[in-house]
Every structure is written in structure tokens, then in C-alpha cells.
Design a protein around this motif. Structure first.
Motif, PDB file in Angstrom:
ATOM      1  N   ASP A  43       0.821  -1.207   0.000  1.00 21.29           N
ATOM      2  CA  ASP A  43       0.000   0.000   0.000  1.00 21.29           C
ATOM      3  C   ASP A  43       0.856   1.259   0.000  1.00 21.29           C
ATOM      4  O   ASP A  43       0.577   2.224  -0.714  1.00 21.29           O
ATOM      5  CB  ASP A  43      -0.914   0.008   1.239  1.00 21.29           C
ATOM      6  N   ARG A  44       1.905   1.264   0.829  1.00 21.86           N
ATOM      7  CA  ARG A  44       2.737   2.466   0.938  1.00 21.86           C
ATOM      8  C   ARG A  44       3.484   2.726  -0.360  1.00 21.86           C
ATOM      9  O   ARG A  44       3.611   3.870  -0.806  1.00 21.86           O
ATOM     10  CB  ARG A  44       3.722   2.317   2.096  1.00 21.86           C
ATOM     11  N   GLU A  45       3.979   1.656  -0.982  1.00 20.89           N
ATOM     12  CA  GLU A  45       4.698   1.806  -2.247  1.00 20.89           C
ATOM     13  C   GLU A  45       3.770   2.325  -3.344  1.00 20.89           C
ATOM     14  O   GLU A  45       4.167   3.125  -4.190  1.00 20.89           O
ATOM     15  CB  GLU A  45       5.325   0.469  -2.668  1.00 20.89           C
ATOM     16  N   TRP A  46       2.484   1.846  -3.306  1.00 26.76           N
ATOM     17  CA  TRP A  46       1.516   2.322  -4.295  1.00 26.76           C
ATOM     18  C   TRP A  46       1.247   3.810  -4.111  1.00 26.76           C
ATOM     19  O   TRP A  46       1.194   4.581  -5.074  1.00 26.76           O
ATOM     20  CB  TRP A  46       0.220   1.531  -4.195  1.00 26.76           C
ATOM     21  N   ALA A  47       1.072   4.223  -2.847  1.00 28.43           N
ATOM     22  CA  ALA A  47       0.825   5.638  -2.576  1.00 28.43           C
ATOM     23  C   ALA A  47       1.999   6.493  -3.055  1.00 28.43           C
ATOM     24  O   ALA A  47       1.815   7.563  -3.644  1.00 28.43           O
ATOM     25  CB  ALA A  47       0.590   5.850  -1.078  1.00 28.43           C
ATOM     26  N   ALA A  48       3.229   5.994  -2.819  1.00 33.30           N
ATOM     27  CA  ALA A  48       4.420   6.742  -3.265  1.00 33.30           C
ATOM     28  C   ALA A  48       4.483   6.794  -4.788  1.00 33.30           C
ATOM     29  O   ALA A  48       4.852   7.821  -5.369  1.00 33.30           O
ATOM     30  CB  ALA A  48       5.678   6.094  -2.695  1.00 33.30           C
ATOM     31  N   HIS A  49       4.126   5.678  -5.440  1.00 36.76           N
ATOM     32  CA  HIS A  49       4.180   5.649  -6.911  1.00 36.76           C
ATOM     33  C   HIS A  49       3.196   6.641  -7.522  1.00 36.76           C
ATOM     34  O   HIS A  49       3.531   7.339  -8.486  1.00 36.76           O
ATOM     35  CB  HIS A  49       3.876   4.241  -7.420  1.00 36.76           C
ATOM     36  N   THR A  50       1.991   6.714  -6.960  1.00 31.24           N
ATOM     37  CA  THR A  50       0.985   7.611  -7.533  1.00 31.24           C
ATOM     38  C   THR A  50       1.360   9.081  -7.362  1.00 31.24           C
ATOM     39  O   THR A  50       0.797   9.942  -8.033  1.00 31.24           O
ATOM     40  CB  THR A  50      -0.392   7.360  -6.897  1.00 31.24           C
ATOM     41  N   ARG A  51       2.318   9.352  -6.473  1.00 29.47           N
ATOM     42  CA  ARG A  51       2.795  10.731  -6.298  1.00 29.47           C
ATOM     43  C   ARG A  51       4.106  10.993  -7.042  1.00 29.47           C
ATOM     44  O   ARG A  51       4.619  12.115  -7.016  1.00 29.47           O
ATOM     45  CB  ARG A  51       3.007  11.041  -4.813  1.00 29.47           C
ATOM     46  N   SER A  52       4.654   9.959  -7.681  1.00 28.56           N
ATOM     47  CA  SER A  52       5.960  10.093  -8.320  1.00 28.56           C
ATOM     48  C   SER A  52       5.877  10.939  -9.589  1.00 28.56           C
ATOM     49  O   SER A  52       4.825  11.053 -10.228  1.00 28.56           O
ATOM     50  CB  SER A  52       6.527   8.713  -8.655  1.00 28.56           C
ATOM     51  N   LYS A  53       7.011  11.515  -9.987  1.00 25.60           N
ATOM     52  CA  LYS A  53       7.070  12.358 -11.177  1.00 25.60           C
ATOM     53  C   LYS A  53       6.720  11.578 -12.442  1.00 25.60           C
ATOM     54  O   LYS A  53       6.007  12.084 -13.314  1.00 25.60           O
ATOM     55  CB  LYS A  53       8.462  12.970 -11.314  1.00 25.60           C
ATOM     56  N   SER A  54       7.238  10.339 -12.540  1.00 24.35           N
ATOM     57  CA  SER A  54       6.998   9.557 -13.757  1.00 24.35           C
ATOM     58  C   SER A  54       5.515   9.239 -13.909  1.00 24.35           C
ATOM     59  O   SER A  54       4.959   9.336 -15.015  1.00 24.35           O
ATOM     60  CB  SER A  54       7.816   8.265 -13.729  1.00 24.35           C
ATOM     61  N   HIS A  55       4.863   8.853 -12.808  1.00 22.33           N
ATOM     62  CA  HIS A  55       3.439   8.537 -12.887  1.00 22.33           C
ATOM     63  C   HIS A  55       2.613   9.782 -13.236  1.00 22.33           C
ATOM     64  O   HIS A  55       1.721   9.733 -14.092  1.00 22.33           O
ATOM     65  CB  HIS A  55       2.954   7.948 -11.564  1.00 22.33           C
ATOM     66  N   LEU A  56       2.931  10.887 -12.587  1.00 19.98           N
ATOM     67  CA  LEU A  56       2.193  12.126 -12.854  1.00 19.98           C
ATOM     68  C   LEU A  56       2.403  12.585 -14.300  1.00 19.98           C
ATOM     69  O   LEU A  56       1.498  13.145 -14.914  1.00 19.98           O
ATOM     70  CB  LEU A  56       2.626  13.214 -11.871  1.00 19.98           C
ATOM     71  N   HIS A  57       3.608  12.333 -14.842  1.00 19.76           N
ATOM     72  CA  HIS A  57       3.883  12.675 -16.239  1.00 19.76           C
ATOM     73  C   HIS A  57       2.982  11.864 -17.176  1.00 19.76           C
ATOM     74  O   HIS A  57       2.372  12.411 -18.107  1.00 19.76           O
ATOM     75  CB  HIS A  57       5.348  12.416 -16.552  1.00 19.76           C
ATOM     76  N   HIS A  58       2.903  10.528 -16.926  1.00 23.57           N
ATOM     77  CA  HIS A  58       2.046   9.695 -17.757  1.00 23.57           C
ATOM     78  C   HIS A  58       0.572  10.075 -17.588  1.00 23.57           C
ATOM     79  O   HIS A  58      -0.207  10.030 -18.553  1.00 23.57           O
ATOM     80  CB  HIS A  58       2.238   8.219 -17.402  1.00 23.57           C
ATOM     81  N   LEU A  59       0.195  10.428 -16.365  1.00 19.78           N
ATOM     82  CA  LEU A  59      -1.189  10.831 -16.113  1.00 19.78           C
ATOM     83  C   LEU A  59      -1.543  12.103 -16.885  1.00 19.78           C
ATOM     84  O   LEU A  59      -2.625  12.226 -17.471  1.00 19.78           O
ATOM     85  CB  LEU A  59      -1.388  11.043 -14.612  1.00 19.78           C
ATOM     86  N   LYS A  60      -0.600  13.044 -16.899  1.00 19.60           N
ATOM     87  CA  LYS A  60      -0.816  14.295 -17.627  1.00 19.60           C
ATOM     88  C   LYS A  60      -0.968  14.029 -19.116  1.00 19.60           C
ATOM     89  O   LYS A  60      -1.839  14.615 -19.797  1.00 19.60           O
ATOM     90  CB  LYS A  60       0.364  15.235 -17.367  1.00 19.60           C
ATOM     91  N   LYS A  61      -0.142  13.138 -19.656  1.00 20.54           N
ATOM     92  CA  LYS A  61      -0.230  12.799 -21.076  1.00 20.54           C
ATOM     93  C   LYS A  61      -1.588  12.176 -21.403  1.00 20.54           C
ATOM     94  O   LYS A  61      -2.210  12.501 -22.414  1.00 20.54           O
ATOM     95  CB  LYS A  61       0.894  11.824 -21.452  1.00 20.54           C
ATOM     96  N   ARG A  62      -2.058  11.275 -20.518  1.00 22.84           N
ATOM     97  CA  ARG A  62      -3.341  10.631 -20.794  1.00 22.84           C
ATOM     98  C   ARG A  62      -4.493  11.639 -20.742  1.00 22.84           C
ATOM     99  O   ARG A  62      -5.418  11.588 -21.559  1.00 22.84           O
ATOM    100  CB  ARG A  62      -3.601   9.505 -19.787  1.00 22.84           C
ATOM    101  N   ARG A  63      -4.437  12.556 -19.799  1.00 22.09           N
ATOM    102  CA  ARG A  63      -5.490  13.560 -19.702  1.00 22.09           C
ATOM    103  C   ARG A  63      -5.524  14.463 -20.936  1.00 22.09           C
ATOM    104  O   ARG A  63      -6.594  14.851 -21.409  1.00 22.09           O
ATOM    105  CB  ARG A  63      -5.307  14.383 -18.432  1.00 22.09           C
ATOM    106  N   LYS A  64      -4.335  14.790 -21.460  1.00 20.86           N
ATOM    107  CA  LYS A  64      -4.277  15.595 -22.679  1.00 20.86           C
ATOM    108  C   LYS A  64      -4.914  14.843 -23.852  1.00 20.86           C
ATOM    109  O   LYS A  64      -5.650  15.418 -24.655  1.00 20.86           O
ATOM    110  CB  LYS A  64      -2.825  15.939 -23.012  1.00 20.86           C
TER     111      LYS A  64
END
Length: 399
Positions: free
Chosen positions: A350-371
Motif C-alpha cells: 500500500d505504501r509503495e503504491w501511494a508513493a508511486h501515484t505521487r511520483s514524477k513519472s506517474h504524474l507525467h504519464h497521467l498528464k499525457k493521458r489527460r491531454k
């Protein structure tokens, strides 16, 4: 500290301090032995503890690596048939052989013989996957089944078998983070002043240069796991082959890296104590007493006096004046499995998942998908040429 030599980089207790009290388990393993494990440590330490008790003395385990301390407190390790080699040179360690395989192949093999353990371990954690495979190969019993047997023994619990020494207590010296970081940085500076570079140069020249030349340097096993080796790797292999300015820059880079990784390791040690000793479920956990060491000027009042009172109370069989530390158990699931389809990664815990969802790489991919989704809602998708394709007449969006 079990390895011979390299006293500075492993922060061995000084000869002067060793003369004040007899020390064991220091400087007895050849530094070229790569398959010395926690099982070997336990098998040598437990008879020593019995020997100390037999002389009506009290053994004091000083850490260090908390995993090794756990191996003495609880029945948590598994013996396999294979015995380590005490001589340097090539060995027949099956675990090392398995670690040479591809991660996917290793995990596939474990899934076939022990699906429960395979589900708990990350496919890229080659060392743990290889260890579980080794246990099965050498015992014929799945690793997960042996762990269940330990936990079901009388006095066992969710994280292991029974407590070996029921009348133990743990003294945890902890400091304010800022004070600890400053102290660790000073320790690195003191190590350099004490001759760290000369020690590393000598060891590199005698043992490591040939491995580097043959591209078989391994920082995952034996003495080379110690903090300080890989941090100075660039400096050591380039010294004499680059300009003095470049060498000085690489040296400073190594010193700063050593400070950073030392502080990171200290944080990991504290986290281990909290998670394994304070939050550990079950009744078979020794009391943990916290001693504040932020202000060294108050060593007598904050550390020495209360520690002596706690230990004397245990010896006399009465309740110590201090209260042991207690932490509420959280509901974190350390074995949960989640696949991030955006990043194409498996995340365990759970903790690793929470950290991943806040990571730069994940947020970058999330931003691309939203665009991309916004583009589709606007009436089209961006093709390979960069042109926007309009929707069909029936209103469907081409993909």
C-alpha cells in the motif's frame, strides 16, 4: 564488520574499546568470500550466546543490521543443505547461480513450485525470488509452507516462529533527524581523515581491479555490499587515468554520495525498528525502550542512567522504571499487488503504491493521458503526422 580488514569503511569498534569488554563476531571472514549469509551469522552467534550464558554473563547484541538481530531473536530463518565455503575463490552457491537467470524466468519457475510465495515477491526482486527457489530445490518443500510451519509453532506469530530468548529487551537509541544527519556527515568526514581513501585504494588494488577489468564487479554480494564501495567506484577506476581536476571532482562526488547513502540507510534502520519491533503483530516481541541521543551533552542523564536502570531491573526480575515504547498497528497491506497500466509497472504494498501515484513519472504519464482524453473529447485524436483527425459523420471517434 565480520569481514577481515577494512576497519574504517565498516566502522569497526576501536581496539581500545574492545579491550574494555570482550567482543565477538568481528574480523573473522575472508573479504573475498561472497556467500556469507545471515544463516551463517546466526549459526555462529547462537553457540556464542549459549557460551556467554553458561559463564553467568549477559550477551549484548549490538546493531547494526536489524535483520541479523531478528535472526537471533526469532525462529525466522530456514536451513538448507548447502554449506558456505570458508575459502576465497569460486563457490558452488546455488542462489548465486539462480540470480544469473533472467528475472521473468526466475519468477516463472517460482510460480510453478510455490505460487503463494511468487505472489508475494516482486518479479524484479531477483535475490528473494532466487532464495525461495533455492529453499525449494534443497528441501523439497515450498518456502511458503516452511514459513507457515514456523508461524504455527507454539509461541509463533504472523511474522515468524517463537521467540528464542523470552527475557530479552531492546534498547533503541534514536535522535532528532537533523542532529542525526549532522552526526552522520561528520562521521564520513572523520572516516576520510582517518585514511578511508588509502584503505579503499589498497583493497581495490589487491582484490577489485582485476574484477573491474573483466567486467565481473559485483556490488550485490559479500563485502562489496558495504556502503562506500560503489560510491567511490568511479574515483578508484579513473584515478591515474584522468586529470587531477577530474579526479578531485570524482572524489568529492564519492564523499557526498557516501554521506547521502549513509543518511538514507539510517532512516531505513529506524523504519525497520518501527515496523518490525514496534508494530510487529503477536505476543512474542521483547519490550523496546527508547533512549534519546540527540544531545550528547546529556548522555549520562538521557542514555546511560536509564539504560542501566532498565538492564538492572531485568537482571533482578522486576519491572523497569521506564515504560516500553508502543505504537498502534496500522492496517497497511505490505503484500498488496497493483498494476499501474499507465506506467506498465507492478507495485507491491500500500505504501509503495501511494508513493508511486505521487511520483514524477506517474504524474507525467497521467498528464499525457489527460491531454489525449481532452483531445478526443474535442472531436478527434492526434495521428502520427500530428494532424488532428475529425470525427466520422455518425459521431464515433476514430482511434
Amino acid at each position: 564488520q565480520v569481514y577481515k580488514g577494512l576497519d574504517i569503511i565498516t566502522n569497526k569498534v576501536s581496539p581500545q574499546e574492545q579491550r574494555l569488554c570482550r567482543h565477538h563476531m568481528i574480523s573473522f571472514v575472508d573479504p573475498l568470500v561472497s556467500n556469507y549469509t545471515v544463516v551463517d551469522f546466526r549459526d555462529k552467534a547462537v553457540p556464542l550466546i549459549s557460551y556467554i550464558f553458561a559463564r553467568d554473563k549477559i550477551p549484548i547484541v549490538v546493531g547494526g543490521t536489524n535483520y541479523y538481530i531478528e535472526s537471533l531473536l526469532w525462529k525466522v530463518l530456514i536451513n538448507t543443505k548447502e554449506k558456505p565455503s570458508s575459502a576465497p575463490g569460486p563457490d558452488g552457491d546455488r542462489k548465486l547461480e539462480l540470480e544469473q537467470l533472467d528475472s521473468a524466468e526466475l519468477h516463472r519457475r517460482l510460480s510453478q513450485v510455490d505460487p503463494e510465495m511468487a505472489a508475494k515477491l516482486h518479479p524484479h526482486d531477483k535475490r528473494k525470488v532466487a532464495r525461495s527457489l533455492q529453499v525449494f530445490e534443497e528441501t523439497g518443500i515450498p518456502h511458503s509452507e516452511i514459513l507457515h510451519q514456523q508461524q504455527e509453532e507454539e509461541g509463533g506469530g504472523p511474522l515468524g516462529g517463537p521467540l528464542k530468548y523470552p527475557h530479552s529487551c531492546i534498547l533503541w537509541l534514536h535522535a532528532d533527524q537533523a542532529a542525526l544527519d549532522a552526526r552522520l556527515e561528520k562521521r564520513v568526514d572523520d572516516m576520510v581523515a582517518a585514511g578511508l581513501l588509502e584503505e579503499l585504494r589498497d583493497f581495490h588494488r589487491r582484490y577489485n581491479r582485476e574484477k573491474v577489468a573483466e567486467n565481473r564487479q559485483d556490488y550485490q554480494h559479500g563485502i562489496f555490499q558495504s556502503i562506500g564501495f560503489k560510491e567511490f567506484h568511479e574515483f578508484l577506476i579513473s584515478e591515474g587515468n584522468c586529470s587531477p581536476e577530474t579526479s578531485a571532482l570524482l572524489l568529492e562526488k564519492g564523499i557526498q554520495a557516501l554521506k547521502q547513502v549513509t543518511k538514507r540507510y539510517a532512516r531505513r534502520q529506524n523504519k525497520w525498528v518501527r515496523n518490525r519491533f514496534l508494530k510487529r503483530p503477536g505476543p512474542n516481541v521483547p519490550p523496546v525502550y527508547g533512549l534519546e541521543v540527540s544531545d550528547l551533552q546529556r548522555w549520562e542523564e538521557d542514555v546511560l542512567k536509564p539504560a542501566l536502570e532498565i538492564v538492572e531491573s531485568f537482571i533482578q526480575g522486576r519491572e523497569p522504571p521506564a515504560e516500553p515504547l508502543r505504537m498502534e498497528q496500522d492496517e497497511e497491506n505490505k503484500r498488496s499487488h497493483r498494476v499501474c497500466e499507465l506506467c506498465d509497472r507492478l507495485i507491491i504494498g500500500d505504501r509503495e503504491w501511494a508513493a508511486h501515484t505521487r511520483s514524477k513519472s506517474h504524474l507525467h504519464h497521467l498528464k499525457k493521458r489527460r491531454k489525449l482524453e481532452a483531445s478526443r473529447r474535442a472531436g478527434g485524436t492526434v495521428g502520427d503526422s500530428g494532424d488532428t483527425e475529425t470525427s466520422d459523420e455518425d459521431g464515433s471517434l476514430p482511434l
